[in-house]
Design a protein around this motif. Structure first.
Motif, PDB file in Angstrom:
ATOM      1  N   PRO A 299     -68.582 -89.945  39.091  1.00 23.57           N
ATOM      2  CA  PRO A 299     -68.194 -90.484  40.400  1.00 23.57           C
ATOM      3  C   PRO A 299     -67.758 -91.945  40.298  1.00 23.57           C
ATOM      4  CG  PRO A 299     -70.580 -90.429  40.202  1.00 23.57           C
ATOM      5  CD  PRO A 299     -70.042 -89.753  38.969  1.00 23.57           C
ATOM      6  N   VAL A 300     -66.846 -92.322  41.171  1.00 19.75           N
ATOM      7  CA  VAL A 300     -66.432 -93.723  41.301  1.00 19.75           C
ATOM      8  C   VAL A 300     -67.018 -94.247  42.612  1.00 19.75           C
ATOM      9  CG1 VAL A 300     -64.492 -95.323  41.509  1.00 19.75           C
ATOM     10  CG2 VAL A 300     -64.303 -93.297  40.040  1.00 19.75           C
ATOM     11  N   SER A 301     -67.796 -95.304  42.536  1.00 20.59           N
ATOM     12  CA  SER A 301     -68.402 -95.847  43.755  1.00 20.59           C
ATOM     13  C   SER A 301     -67.321 -96.428  44.665  1.00 20.59           C
ATOM     14  CB  SER A 301     -69.432 -96.920  43.411  1.00 20.59           C
ATOM     15  OG  SER A 301     -68.794 -98.050  42.855  1.00 20.59           O
ATOM     16  N   ARG A 302     -67.600 -96.505  45.939  1.00 22.81           N
ATOM     17  CA  ARG A 302     -66.633 -97.048  46.893  1.00 22.81           C
ATOM     18  C   ARG A 302     -66.247 -98.478  46.537  1.00 22.81           C
ATOM     19  NH1 ARG A 302     -65.634 -94.049  51.267  1.00 22.81           N
ATOM     20  NH2 ARG A 302     -67.023 -92.309  51.724  1.00 22.81           N
ATOM     21  N   SER A 303     -67.214 -99.236  46.058  1.00 16.27           N
ATOM     22  CA  SER A 303     -66.927-100.632  45.731  1.00 16.27           C
ATOM     23  C   SER A 303     -65.990-100.777  44.542  1.00 16.27           C
ATOM     24  CB  SER A 303     -68.237-101.384  45.454  1.00 16.27           C
ATOM     25  OG  SER A 303     -68.894-100.843  44.326  1.00 16.27           O
ATOM     26  N   GLN A 304     -65.867 -99.710  43.716  1.00 16.14           N
ATOM     27  CA  GLN A 304     -65.010 -99.759  42.540  1.00 16.14           C
ATOM     28  C   GLN A 304     -63.682 -99.024  42.729  1.00 16.14           C
ATOM     29  OE1 GLN A 304     -65.463-101.492  39.667  1.00 16.14           O
ATOM     30  NE2 GLN A 304     -67.197-102.406  40.756  1.00 16.14           N
ATOM     31  N   THR A 305     -63.453 -98.486  43.934  1.00 21.08           N
ATOM     32  CA  THR A 305     -62.215 -97.754  44.190  1.00 21.08           C
ATOM     33  C   THR A 305     -60.994 -98.649  44.024  1.00 21.08           C
ATOM     34  OG1 THR A 305     -63.342 -96.226  45.698  1.00 21.08           O
ATOM     35  CG2 THR A 305     -60.954 -96.401  45.907  1.00 21.08           C
ATOM     36  N   LYS A 306     -61.092 -99.873  44.515  1.00 20.99           N
ATOM     37  CA  LYS A 306     -59.966-100.799  44.387  1.00 20.99           C
ATOM     38  C   LYS A 306     -59.645-101.057  42.918  1.00 20.99           C
ATOM     39  CE  LYS A 306     -58.421-105.462  45.602  1.00 20.99           C
ATOM     40  NZ  LYS A 306     -58.783-106.740  46.276  1.00 20.99           N
ATOM     41  N   ARG A 307     -60.691-101.249  42.095  1.00 20.04           N
ATOM     42  CA  ARG A 307     -60.493-101.467  40.676  1.00 20.04           C
ATOM     43  C   ARG A 307     -59.823-100.260  40.023  1.00 20.04           C
ATOM     44  NH1 ARG A 307     -58.869-104.259  36.561  1.00 20.04           N
ATOM     45  NH2 ARG A 307     -60.072-103.986  34.654  1.00 20.04           N
ATOM     46  N   LEU A 308     -60.200 -99.058  40.421  1.00 22.42           N
ATOM     47  CA  LEU A 308     -59.591 -97.833  39.898  1.00 22.42           C
ATOM     48  C   LEU A 308     -58.096 -97.815  40.205  1.00 22.42           C
ATOM     49  CD1 LEU A 308     -59.810 -94.955  38.672  1.00 22.42           C
ATOM     50  CD2 LEU A 308     -60.284 -94.134  40.989  1.00 22.42           C
ATOM     51  N   ARG A 309     -57.746 -98.145  41.432  1.00 24.87           N
ATOM     52  CA  ARG A 309     -56.330 -98.155  41.814  1.00 24.87           C
ATOM     53  C   ARG A 309     -55.540 -99.187  41.031  1.00 24.87           C
ATOM     54  NH1 ARG A 309     -57.984 -97.727  48.118  1.00 24.87           N
ATOM     55  NH2 ARG A 309     -58.029 -95.444  48.298  1.00 24.87           N
ATOM     56  N   GLU A 310     -56.194-100.322  40.759  1.00 29.38           N
ATOM     57  CA  GLU A 310     -55.517-101.357  39.966  1.00 29.38           C
ATOM     58  C   GLU A 310     -55.293-100.896  38.532  1.00 29.38           C
ATOM     59  OE1 GLU A 310     -58.167-104.606  40.369  1.00 29.38           O
ATOM     60  OE2 GLU A 310     -57.352-105.272  42.300  1.00 29.38           O
ATOM     61  N   LEU A 311     -56.288-100.203  37.980  1.00 34.97           N
ATOM     62  CA  LEU A 311     -56.185 -99.763  36.581  1.00 34.97           C
ATOM     63  C   LEU A 311     -55.044 -98.781  36.370  1.00 34.97           C
ATOM     64  CD1 LEU A 311     -59.948 -99.250  35.607  1.00 34.97           C
ATOM     65  CD2 LEU A 311     -58.341-100.830  34.539  1.00 34.97           C
ATOM     66  N   PHE A 312     -54.867 -97.873  37.338  1.00 31.01           N
ATOM     67  CA  PHE A 312     -53.912 -96.784  37.118  1.00 31.01           C
ATOM     68  C   PHE A 312     -52.789 -96.769  38.149  1.00 31.01           C
ATOM     69  CE2 PHE A 312     -58.022 -95.305  35.388  1.00 31.01           C
ATOM     70  CZ  PHE A 312     -57.652 -95.180  34.059  1.00 31.01           C
ATOM     71  N   ASN A 313     -52.647 -97.865  38.886  1.00 27.19           N
ATOM     72  CA  ASN A 313     -51.551 -97.982  39.869  1.00 27.19           C
ATOM     73  C   ASN A 313     -51.521 -96.793  40.823  1.00 27.19           C
ATOM     74  OD1 ASN A 313     -50.467-100.435  38.801  1.00 27.19           O
ATOM     75  ND2 ASN A 313     -49.532 -99.256  37.142  1.00 27.19           N
ATOM     76  N   LEU A 314     -52.672 -96.430  41.345  1.00 32.17           N
ATOM     77  CA  LEU A 314     -52.757 -95.289  42.259  1.00 32.17           C
ATOM     78  C   LEU A 314     -52.222 -95.665  43.644  1.00 32.17           C
ATOM     79  CD1 LEU A 314     -56.255 -93.883  41.288  1.00 32.17           C
ATOM     80  CD2 LEU A 314     -54.027 -93.098  40.519  1.00 32.17           C
TER      81      LEU A 314
END
Length: 314
Positions: A299-314
């Protein structure tokens, strides 16, 4: 008889908080007012509860330990900081690079005898501060902000280089409030610079994995992810699954390459090179499907969702 010390425990790792709470309870004469899991709440609790001492994790997501202290000062320029004991997973050599006299540090995993010595230091400083306050212009209260920070850097040849930041509280009657705050922040900045320069733990490129009574040295690049459950840290590769000898994920993260490993969730650290698929989940959240044999979903925590989008340009 002196009243018990009042304390706050500030750490993002539940097990670290619980361990320190247990050791403080065992030491006696300490009243832990609250446990705090993040820097934002820590600022509020320090200002509200005004403890004698805070046990403050150096590294936390969001506001780290130093940012917490800066924020307290920024919100209240007349604030008097409590005594600060930094908690860190750095090794002993790294800790020497930012050893502090009037504050103190505790190395993770915590040692009971070290906790007792730290409490003795805190009590001694509080006693000295009370005597100084009573003797120094009792009818003209002086804002007290940060204790003296003495930072010692040890060179490889053991020649000592010492940077001492002047105690602004001692000279506060001769300066403006703005000057006092600036001096306190300068001390924190000096300590932070020393850590950034010298306080990083050595990384061997290997991770110890304990499995079937064997201690295997695994290349970091082969680690898919690590997770913690009920105090047990599991490390998973494509060929090996076992336990880490670290006691917290923070401690494990200190051994890993920050360019490759990401704390996607409170209970998971993932190697971004081993993410096979990003799976949209409910309420705009995501899961990560890893490339281990089980294709584990993390799981990806809500607080890390922004970081996920930055990593993979989602």
């Amino acid at each position: 008889m002196a009243p018990p010390l009042t304390a706050l425990i500030i750490d993002d790792e539940p097990l670290a908080r619980q361990e320190l709470q247990y050791l403080l309870d065992a030491a006696g004469d300490v009243n832990v007012l609250a446990q705090v899991s993040n820097g934002i709440d820590a600022v509020d609790q320090i200002r509200t509860l005004k403890p004698d001492v805070v046990f403050l994790d150096v590294r936390m997501p969001g506001l780290d330990g130093f940012a917490v202290l800066r924020k307290v000062l920024a919100l209240d320029k007349r604030a008097r900081l409590p005594e600060v004991v930094f908690a860190t997973a750095f090794d002993q050599y790294a800790v020497r690079a930012f050893e502090v006299n009037a504050v103190d540090y505790l190395l993770k995993p915590f040692d009971a005898s070290r906790v007792v010595k730290t409490l003795d230091k805190v009590r001694a400083r509080l006693s000295a501060t009370a005597i100084d306050r009573a003797a120094d212009r009792p009818h003209e209260p002086v804002p007290e902000l940060a204790p003296t920070l003495r930072v010692t850097e040890s060179a490889e040849d053991d020649g000592d280089f010492e940077e001492t930041v002047t105690d602004v509280a001692a000279g506060s009657t001769r300066g403006t409030i703005a000057g006092i705050v600036a001096g306190a922040e300068a001390k924190l900045d000096a300590l932070l610079r020393m850590i950034e320069r010298n306080g990083q733990p050595l990384r061997s490129g290997k991770v110890v994995v304990r499995t079937q009574n064997r201690l295997l040295l695994v290349d970091q690049k082969d680690v898919c992810f690590a997770s913690i459950e009920e105090g047990r840290i599991s490390v998973v590769t494509n060929t090996v699954e076992g336990d880490s000898n670290c006691r917290t994920l923070e401690e494990l993260m200190d051994q890993l390459d920050p360019e490759q490993f990401w704390r996607a969730h409170r209970s998971y650290v993932v190697n971004i090179q081993h993410i096979r698929e990003v799976v949209p989940w409910f309420k705009s959240t995501y899961q990560l499907r890893m490339d281990d044999r089980k294709q584990t979903e993390v799981p990806v925590s809500r607080s890390q969702t922004k970081r996920l989008r930055e990593l993979f340009n989602l």
